[in-house]
Design a protein around this motif. Structure first.
Motif, short mmCIF file in Angstrom:
data_model
loop_
_atom_site.label_atom_id
_atom_site.label_comp_id
_atom_site.label_asym_id
_atom_site.label_seq_id
_atom_site.Cartn_x
_atom_site.Cartn_y
_atom_site.Cartn_z
N ASP A 16 6.76 -26.15 -13.38
CA ASP A 16 6.02 -25.91 -12.14
C ASP A 16 5.86 -27.19 -11.32
N GLU A 17 5.72 -28.32 -12.00
CA GLU A 17 5.63 -29.60 -11.29
C GLU A 17 6.95 -29.92 -10.59
N LYS A 19 9.08 -27.74 -9.46
CA LYS A 19 9.17 -26.84 -8.30
C LYS A 19 8.36 -27.39 -7.15
N GLN A 20 7.13 -27.82 -7.44
CA GLN A 20 6.27 -28.37 -6.39
C GLN A 20 6.87 -29.63 -5.78
N GLN A 24 7.87 -29.97 -1.88
CA GLN A 24 7.17 -30.96 -1.06
C GLN A 24 8.07 -32.09 -0.57
#
Length: 76
Positions: A16-17, A19-20, A24
């Motif tokens: 998930d990190e 993906k973020q 960003q």
């Protein structure tokens, strides 16, 4: 920080990190590299491989791109 150190730090992130991070940073990074056509030609096979591996139909992707472009063919 070197490129290898940065790469190792990014690869150590949880899914998930990652993906973020992509969501960003990709828009800003892509604006910068879009100016270099030679680099874009190096990047294109990577994106095409990602699309192919994901199972997305390229025909559907082309239709989606046309819809996002207001049903106009992409400009060269």
């Amino acid at each position: 920080m070197s490129v290898d150190e940065l790469k190792n730090a990014v690869l150590a992130l949880e899914g998930d990190e990652k993906k973020q991070l992509l969501l960003q940073t990709l828009p800003q990074l892509s604006r910068e590299v879009m100016q270099d056509r030679d680099f874009l030609m190096q990047l294109l096979p990577i994106f095409m491989g990602l699309i192919k591996d994901s199972g997305i139909d390229l025909g559907q992707l082309a239709q989606m791109a046309m819809m996002m472009n207001g049903n106009r063919p992409p400009q060269a």
